[in-house]
Write an enzyme that holds these catalytic residues in place. Structure first.
Site, PDB file in Angstrom:
ATOM      1  N   THR A  29       0.860  -1.185   0.000  1.00  0.00           N
ATOM      2  CA  THR A  29       0.000   0.000   0.000  1.00  0.00           C
ATOM      3  C   THR A  29       0.899   1.239   0.000  1.00  0.00           C
ATOM      4  O   THR A  29       2.038   1.167   0.467  1.00  0.00           O
ATOM      5  CB  THR A  29      -0.855  -0.031   1.285  1.00  0.00           C
ATOM      6  OG1 THR A  29      -1.779  -1.098   1.156  1.00  0.00           O
ATOM      7  CG2 THR A  29      -1.579   1.263   1.557  1.00  0.00           C
ATOM      8  N   ARG A  77     -15.030  -6.034   0.328  1.00  0.00           N
ATOM      9  CA  ARG A  77     -14.362  -5.723   1.603  1.00  0.00           C
ATOM     10  C   ARG A  77     -13.655  -4.375   1.512  1.00  0.00           C
ATOM     11  O   ARG A  77     -13.017  -4.054   0.512  1.00  0.00           O
ATOM     12  CB  ARG A  77     -13.349  -6.831   1.918  1.00  0.00           C
ATOM     13  CG  ARG A  77     -12.484  -6.577   3.162  1.00  0.00           C
ATOM     14  CD  ARG A  77     -11.146  -5.952   2.805  1.00  0.00           C
ATOM     15  NE  ARG A  77     -10.229  -5.884   3.951  1.00  0.00           N
ATOM     16  CZ  ARG A  77      -9.091  -5.203   3.942  1.00  0.00           C
ATOM     17  NH1 ARG A  77      -8.718  -4.538   2.879  1.00  0.00           N
ATOM     18  NH2 ARG A  77      -8.319  -5.198   4.999  1.00  0.00           N
ATOM     19  N   VAL A  78     -13.761  -3.585   2.549  1.00  0.00           N
ATOM     20  CA  VAL A  78     -13.054  -2.304   2.599  1.00  0.00           C
ATOM     21  C   VAL A  78     -12.135  -2.314   3.820  1.00  0.00           C
ATOM     22  O   VAL A  78     -12.559  -2.680   4.918  1.00  0.00           O
ATOM     23  CB  VAL A  78     -14.052  -1.126   2.686  1.00  0.00           C
ATOM     24  CG1 VAL A  78     -13.309   0.187   2.831  1.00  0.00           C
ATOM     25  CG2 VAL A  78     -14.950  -1.083   1.452  1.00  0.00           C
ATOM     26  N   GLY A  79     -10.888  -1.923   3.609  1.00  0.00           N
ATOM     27  CA  GLY A  79      -9.919  -1.893   4.710  1.00  0.00           C
ATOM     28  C   GLY A  79      -9.836  -0.522   5.354  1.00  0.00           C
ATOM     29  O   GLY A  79     -10.744   0.306   5.228  1.00  0.00           O
ATOM     30  N   ASP A  80      -8.735  -0.272   6.023  1.00  0.00           N
ATOM     31  CA  ASP A  80      -8.570   0.983   6.760  1.00  0.00           C
ATOM     32  C   ASP A  80      -8.184   2.164   5.872  1.00  0.00           C
ATOM     33  O   ASP A  80      -8.435   3.314   6.212  1.00  0.00           O
ATOM     34  CB  ASP A  80      -7.472   0.821   7.826  1.00  0.00           C
ATOM     35  CG  ASP A  80      -6.123   0.482   7.189  1.00  0.00           C
ATOM     36  OD1 ASP A  80      -6.084  -0.422   6.332  1.00  0.00           O
ATOM     37  OD2 ASP A  80      -5.113   1.124   7.535  1.00  0.00           O
ATOM     38  N   GLY A  83      -5.755  -4.182   7.702  1.00  0.00           N
ATOM     39  CA  GLY A  83      -6.713  -3.100   7.856  1.00  0.00           C
ATOM     40  C   GLY A  83      -7.751  -3.280   8.944  1.00  0.00           C
ATOM     41  O   GLY A  83      -8.133  -2.311   9.605  1.00  0.00           O
ATOM     42  N   THR A 133      -0.400   1.476   7.070  1.00  0.00           N
ATOM     43  CA  THR A 133      -0.406   0.320   6.189  1.00  0.00           C
ATOM     44  C   THR A 133      -0.341  -0.936   7.047  1.00  0.00           C
ATOM     45  O   THR A 133       0.317  -0.946   8.089  1.00  0.00           O
ATOM     46  CB  THR A 133       0.776   0.347   5.195  1.00  0.00           C
ATOM     47  OG1 THR A 133       0.777  -0.885   4.467  1.00  0.00           O
ATOM     48  CG2 THR A 133       2.125   0.516   5.883  1.00  0.00           C
ATOM     49  N   GLY A 134      -1.039  -1.970   6.614  1.00  0.00           N
ATOM     50  CA  GLY A 134      -1.034  -3.203   7.386  1.00  0.00           C
ATOM     51  C   GLY A 134      -2.383  -3.874   7.340  1.00  0.00           C
ATOM     52  O   GLY A 134      -3.201  -3.585   6.457  1.00  0.00           O
TER      53      GLY A 134
HETATM   54  N1  ASP Z   1      -4.189  -1.558   5.019  1.00  0.00           N
HETATM   55  C1  ASP Z   1      -4.537  -2.101   3.734  1.00  0.00           C
HETATM   56  C2  ASP Z   1      -5.871  -2.786   3.847  1.00  0.00           C
HETATM   57  O1  ASP Z   1      -6.141  -3.415   4.872  1.00  0.00           O
HETATM   58  C3  ASP Z   1      -3.540  -3.078   3.205  1.00  0.00           C
HETATM   59  C4  ASP Z   1      -2.088  -2.720   3.351  1.00  0.00           C
HETATM   60  O2  ASP Z   1      -1.746  -1.692   3.920  1.00  0.00           O
HETATM   61  O3  ASP Z   1      -1.246  -3.484   2.875  1.00  0.00           O
HETATM   62  O4  ASP Z   1      -6.616  -2.750   2.916  1.00  0.00           O
END
Ligand code: ASP
Length: 328
Positions: free
Chosen positions: A187, A215-218, A241, A238-239
């Site tokens: 990301t 699906r929606v992440g952070d 979510g 990032t990570g």
């Molecule tokens: N945070 C992002 C999500 O969960 C993915 C990522 O940062 O790699 O969609």
């Protein structure tokens, strides 16, 4: 009386100077966090990431140097990353379990807390631009799916007909196999303190590998993956979510800074190492405060990241990029 007045003036001047950011401008970027086992030792591959992070920093810095707005720099940087197949945003984005590409992005302006985000868009070439349009051209903060796409089209943004436009040879292979556990690129995010003292944060992603479609992440969620407030910090995460949403990581960092008066590094470390479970809530963040101090911690194996800043009164910039604990 005269010395009293002079004393007062000196005091006011000292307060005013203290209130000024010590840095002329600061820009931080990230290109995702993850396991990254041994990547630092694979010189050629690592060099490609270093070069991209460095280019991103300099694209943003050129704008900030000219006195450009933080949001202009953030958009230019994220547009660059969205066109770079090495990263999990735009072209290069990871795929859903059904082999489609669903992109999320957000941006926030610390000066007035205005924000814009899009989630699950499949045909917008630069999701960060769509997020910016939501912020500047609509009364809303977040738009999703087809509605967001229709809005982007109405704004004259560049669209792509084929969702596979976002595929690369590498991600196409994932689409075909959908088994590989190596999961994703990274990301992307950018946070800025500009010369006017304004903070801006932005994030763009394809999400998590094999995510359920829809699906929606952070990343597009203001307060989770992105937050900026001129009274505290600008943050991009990032990570994994789901964990970043539950802990409202970006906003919590700003709140700790603002209300607990924690230095930015302490606030960032607290969230990443004490609140998020390192095994499950894997990831990292970049954050800059209103005075130009910054933090870029991660609790995963590595994180692509870099910083560039210029001290007030100096003609030189200082910058570094890196993957592991040590920046180079
Ligand atoms: N945070 C992002 C999500 O969960 C993915 C990522 O940062 O790699 O969609």
């Amino acid at each position: 009386m005269r010395s009293f007045l002079l004393g007062c003036m000196a005091c006011l001047l000292a307060i005013a100077l203290q209130a000024q950011p010590a840095r002329d401008y600061v820009i931080l970027v990230h290109g995702g966090a993850g396991a990254m086992a041994g990547l630092e030792d694979r010189a050629e591959q690592a060099a490609a990431y270093y070069a991209s992070l460095d280019s991103a920093l300099h694209i943003g810095a050129a704008i900030l140097e000219e006195g450009g707005k933080g949001e202009t720099a953030v958009i230019a940087v994220l547009r660059y990353f969205e066109s770079n197949p090495l990263f999990n945003a735009g072209v290069g984005a990871t795929c859903t379990a059904t082999g489609t590409f669903e992109l999320d992005a957000s941006i926030m302006r610390g000066q007035d807390l205005s924000a814009g985000a899009v989630a699950g868009v499949k045909h917008v070439k630069h999701p960060i631009e769509a997020a910016y349009s939501v912020m500047t051209q609509s009364p809303h903060v977040m738009m999703a799916g087809e509605g967001a796409e229709q809005f982007a089209r109405s704004q004259g943004l560049e669209m792509v007909d084929d969702n596979l436009f976002f595929a690369t040879p590498k991600t196409l292979k994932w689409v075909e196999e959908l088994k590989r556990e190596s999961k994703k690129n990274g990301t992307v995010g950018c946070v800025v303190l500009d010369k006017a003292g304004n903070l801006t944060a932005g994030t763009s992603t394809g999400g998590m590998f094999k995510k359920q479609w829809g699906r929606v992440g952070d990343s597009p969620i203001i307060g989770a993956g992105t937050y900026a407030d001129n009274e505290s910090c600008a943050v991009s995460c990032t990570g994994h979510g789901e964990y970043f949403i539950r802990h409202a990581v970006a906003h919590t960092l700003c709140a700790r800074y603002k209300f607990l008066k924690e230095p930015i590094e302490k606030a960032a470390d607290h969230i990443l190492f004490e609140e998020l479970n390192a095994e499950a809530g894997n990831g990292g963040l970049i954050a800059v405060d209103k005075d130009g101090h910054f933090a870029m911690p991660f609790n995963s194996g590595g994180m692509f990241r870099g910083y560039l800043y210029k001290e007030k009164g100096s003609s030189k910039t200082v910058s570094q990029v890196g993957i592991g604990k040590k920046l180079r």
